[in-house]
Write an enzyme that holds these catalytic residues in place. Structure first.
Site, PDB file in Angstrom:
ATOM      1  N   LYS A   1      97.474 -74.479  17.535  1.00 31.45           N
ATOM      2  CA  LYS A   1      98.551 -74.196  18.516  1.00 31.45           C
ATOM      3  C   LYS A   1      99.950 -73.736  17.698  1.00 31.45           C
ATOM      4  O   LYS A   1     100.262 -74.900  17.307  1.00 31.45           O
ATOM      5  CB  LYS A   1      98.244 -74.638  19.712  1.00 31.45           C
ATOM      6  CG  LYS A   1      97.071 -74.561  20.085  1.00 31.45           C
ATOM      7  CD  LYS A   1      96.855 -76.071  21.416  1.00 31.45           C
ATOM      8  CE  LYS A   1      95.367 -75.967  21.953  1.00 31.45           C
ATOM      9  NZ  LYS A   1      95.218 -76.796  22.587  1.00 31.45           N
TER      10      LYS A   1
ATOM     11  N   GLU B   1      98.458 -63.675   6.019  1.00 31.89           N
ATOM     12  CA  GLU B   1      97.962 -63.731   6.274  1.00 31.89           C
ATOM     13  C   GLU B   1      97.446 -63.292   7.266  1.00 31.89           C
ATOM     14  O   GLU B   1      96.551 -64.315   8.093  1.00 31.89           O
ATOM     15  CB  GLU B   1      97.332 -65.416   6.043  1.00 31.89           C
ATOM     16  CG  GLU B   1      97.808 -65.813   4.693  1.00 31.89           C
ATOM     17  CD  GLU B   1      97.282 -67.774   4.569  1.00 31.89           C
ATOM     18  OE1 GLU B   1      96.825 -67.975   5.788  1.00 31.89           O
ATOM     19  OE2 GLU B   1      97.422 -67.940   3.844  1.00 31.89           O
TER      20      GLU B   1
ATOM     21  N   GLN C   1      92.656 -65.071  -0.183  1.00 29.20           N
ATOM     22  CA  GLN C   1      91.724 -64.835  -1.306  1.00 29.20           C
ATOM     23  C   GLN C   1      90.433 -64.013  -0.593  1.00 29.20           C
ATOM     24  O   GLN C   1      89.524 -64.093   0.291  1.00 29.20           O
ATOM     25  CB  GLN C   1      90.887 -66.165  -2.013  1.00 29.20           C
ATOM     26  CG  GLN C   1      90.747 -67.224  -1.193  1.00 29.20           C
ATOM     27  CD  GLN C   1      90.032 -68.201  -1.673  1.00 29.20           C
ATOM     28  OE1 GLN C   1      91.074 -68.562  -2.926  1.00 29.20           O
ATOM     29  NE2 GLN C   1      89.316 -69.476  -1.058  1.00 29.20           N
TER      30      GLN C   1
ATOM     31  N   LEU D   1      91.985 -55.904   2.290  1.00 27.29           N
ATOM     32  CA  LEU D   1      93.592 -55.267   1.532  1.00 27.29           C
ATOM     33  C   LEU D   1      92.874 -53.814   1.414  1.00 27.29           C
ATOM     34  O   LEU D   1      93.712 -53.390   0.544  1.00 27.29           O
ATOM     35  CB  LEU D   1      92.635 -56.573   0.405  1.00 27.29           C
ATOM     36  CG  LEU D   1      93.566 -56.589  -0.934  1.00 27.29           C
ATOM     37  CD1 LEU D   1      94.958 -56.499  -0.567  1.00 27.29           C
ATOM     38  CD2 LEU D   1      93.136 -56.758  -2.043  1.00 27.29           C
TER      39      LEU D   1
ATOM     40  N   GLU E   1     101.503 -66.730  -2.182  1.00 24.99           N
ATOM     41  CA  GLU E   1     101.197 -68.249  -2.180  1.00 24.99           C
ATOM     42  C   GLU E   1     100.303 -68.779  -2.656  1.00 24.99           C
ATOM     43  O   GLU E   1      98.947 -68.773  -2.715  1.00 24.99           O
ATOM     44  CB  GLU E   1     101.379 -68.447  -0.463  1.00 24.99           C
ATOM     45  CG  GLU E   1     101.366 -69.595   0.344  1.00 24.99           C
ATOM     46  CD  GLU E   1     100.994 -69.296   1.207  1.00 24.99           C
ATOM     47  OE1 GLU E   1     101.749 -68.879   2.527  1.00 24.99           O
ATOM     48  OE2 GLU E   1      99.929 -70.472   2.181  1.00 24.99           O
TER      49      GLU E   1
ATOM     50  N   GLY F   1      97.422 -77.070   4.038  1.00 23.60           N
ATOM     51  CA  GLY F   1      98.610 -78.688   4.365  1.00 23.60           C
ATOM     52  C   GLY F   1      98.373 -79.020   3.258  1.00 23.60           C
ATOM     53  O   GLY F   1      98.986 -80.153   2.702  1.00 23.60           O
TER      54      GLY F   1
END
Length: 553
Positions: A164, A230, A276, A285, A349, A356
């Site tokens: 959230k 993303e 990925q 992509l 990235e 995380g």
């Protein structure tokens, strides 16, 4: 087989099934195991000596001089006051030492941020240097913000776990703080715009971005741009589905806006920052490139090896896990080359574990094996830039700790910057006996901006994934070269050494001298012809000072 072993085997099988082919650097079957604490770790059985061949006559690839770059996670903006941490003299010192580099500001939170001008911004009375001095945080305020940020990070982590995401507004002042950090540190800023601001027809609503661009133009802020983070996960995070075709059109729209700008008409635009490749992400992509390739300067994608919530120490040392990166890189390169030949590709990235990071692993010494191997492999296979998640931000994969002190991966990044140049050369392991390959190694020209070394020097960097020391014999044509060795090991010994948050360089623990001063990174000189000794569970950089590589002069 234990439950833990079965779970680990399932993870590896999942990685295999997601890949079309497993790269062949080192097979897991070649490795034995040893016990570290109560954990099983991959190792080599008594391998002590190898030979390597180094090709000093051909440059295989060249990467951008900002190849190793860093990110600030957009979560820092969840409360605007935390952007003041960027005025920490210590953080600026650490950032400056990584030049040249891009600074990406983005991440999940960028698609939940909205620019909200409030008429609060820096006055233009100071020149750049005076402004940098004036903005420096006083120690008492820095200490208070650091303590509050620890609590804020926990809140943000909970938000991530629950899926959230709260919407955030930011003012001109936050933009000023971000740009000042980049400018005072010398980093090239890339700002990630919110792509989830949509019209009723599900096209990108550029109104808020144009408001931000107008403000940045008025301040003459030189920066590049991204749009969205993303996009393959938008449906999960926000209930909005954007296909590749539409996303490409959104980028074309942004590119047209930038073209009309007096400041940003020739600026960089990067995207689509897709995760990925995996099933529908490949389609996204491909669709994006078919409509939007002409709008972007480089194609960006993201990579993490493992899920931070269920990984383990052995994954960080497993060559089969490390090899999954090669498969993903090749898949992305194949897609890009088929649709937009010659387009540069970045890891926009990346870190060790998604979600995380992995608690107790991603910010410790063992994470360096994933990080250094990623840098070596990405350059070898043809990626132009790798942006590390994160310099500072929420999660556990950052380069600095809660006190803004450098963690092991920062020191590793600093040595890489100091010693490794953009020219990629070929290095190959030749076994003395048997098929075992206990180390992974890469070769570059030495960084030519390092005045300490003469033209023609090369840097070999290597990772030893097992407990035993390995000796490395170099080829005869380098026998006359003096070698400077930079060996990084955990600052601790014993069973818990791989979990250490400190690192030793040639036996000396690395620490900042003070908030504005980094220690000298001194190598240990080895006489010509001496074999290299790489301790167990370590990585090292070896500078062959008199290699006289023709392509490195």
């Amino acid at each position: 087989m234990s439950d833990a072993s079965k779970a680990r085997q399932r993870r590896i099988e999942q990685m295999k099934s997601a890949a079309t082919a497993v790269s062949t650097f080192v097979a897991l079957a070649l490795f034995g195991s040893l016990c570290v604490g109560a954990k099983t770790v991959i190792s080599v059985d008594d391998v002590q000596s190898i030979r390597v061949d180094l090709d000093l006559f051909r440059v295989a690839r060249r990467v951008d001089e900002r190849f190793l770059s860093v990110a600030i996670d957009a979560s820092l903006l969840a409360q605007e006051k935390f952007m003041n941490l960027l005025n920490s003299p210590k953080l600026r010192t650490l950032a400056k030492a990584l030049l040249p580099a891009f600074l990406r500001f983005g991440g999940t939170k960028q698609d939940f941020m909205k620019f909200n001008p409030r008429g609060r911004y820096f006055q233009a009375r100071d020149n750049s240097r005076k402004l940098c001095e004036r903005l420096e945080l006083p120690p008492f305020l820095e200490n208070r913000l650091k303590k509050e940020w620890v609590l804020q990070s926990k809140t943000l982590l909970q938000e991530e776990l629950e899926g959230k995401y709260k919407k955030t507004k930011f003012s001109e002042y936050a933009v000023d703080l971000l740009y000042a950090f980049a400018n005072c540190s010398g980093l090239d800023l890339i700002f990630g715009l919110n792509a989830l601001l949509r019209t009723s027809e599900n096209t990108w609503n550029s109104t808020n971005a144009e408001l931000l661009l107008k403000y940045c133009e008025s301040r003459q802020y030189v920066m590049s741009w991204e749009l969205g983070n993303e996009p393959n996960s938008y449906e999960k995070k926000a209930g909005i589905r954007v296909d590749g075709y539409q996303l490409g059109q959104d980028f074309v729209h942004l590119h047209q806006i930038l073209q009309e700008s007096a400041v940003y008409h020739s600026t960089g635009l990067y995207g689509p920052d897709v995760s990925q490749p995996r099933d529908h992400r490949k389609d996204l992509l491909t669709g994006f490139l078919e409509t939007g390739a002409k709008a972007i300067t480089a194609c960006t994608w993201h990579h993490y090896y493992v899920n931070g919530r269920d990984t383990s120490l052995e994954d960080f040392l497993d060559p089969e896990v490390l090899d999954t990166l090669a498969t993903k890189i090749n898949e992305v390169l194949e897609i890009v080359e088929s649709v937009s030949p010659g387009k540069k590709v970045w890891l926009g990235e990346t870190s060790s574990a998604y979600g995380g990071g992995a608690v107790g692993l991603s910010d410790t010494f063992v994470a360096g094996f994933m990080w250094l191997d990623k840098l070596g492999l990405a350059a070898k296979l043809g990626l132009d830039v790798v942006i590390r998640q994160v310099l500072i931000g929420s999660g556990t994969y950052h380069l600095v700790d809660d006190n803004l002190d450098p963690l092991p991966d920062y020191w590793l990044s600093l040595l890489y910057k100091k010693l490794v140049g953009p020219e990629v050369l070929k290095a190959e392991v030749l076994m003395n006996s048997g098929p075992k390959k206990p180390i992974r190694l890469y070769l570059h020209c030495t960084n030519r901006k390092s005045t300490h070394y003469r033209p023609g020097a090369v840097t070999l960097f290597a990772l030893n994934l097992n407990k035993n020391e390995v000796t490395i014999s170099l080829p005869a044509h380098t026998a006359n070269s003096t070698i400077e060795a930079f060996v990084l090991q955990s600052a601790e010994t014993g069973e818990q050494s791989l979990y250490s948050r400190s690192v030793k360089l040639n036996g000396q623990v690395l620490r900042m001298v003070d908030d504005r001063t980094l220690p000298p990174l001194k190598g240990r000189e080895l006489p010509p012809g001496e074999r290299l000794k790489l301790p167990g569970f370590s990585f090292a950089f070896y500078v062959l000072i008199e290699a006289q590589a023709p392509v490195c002069k």
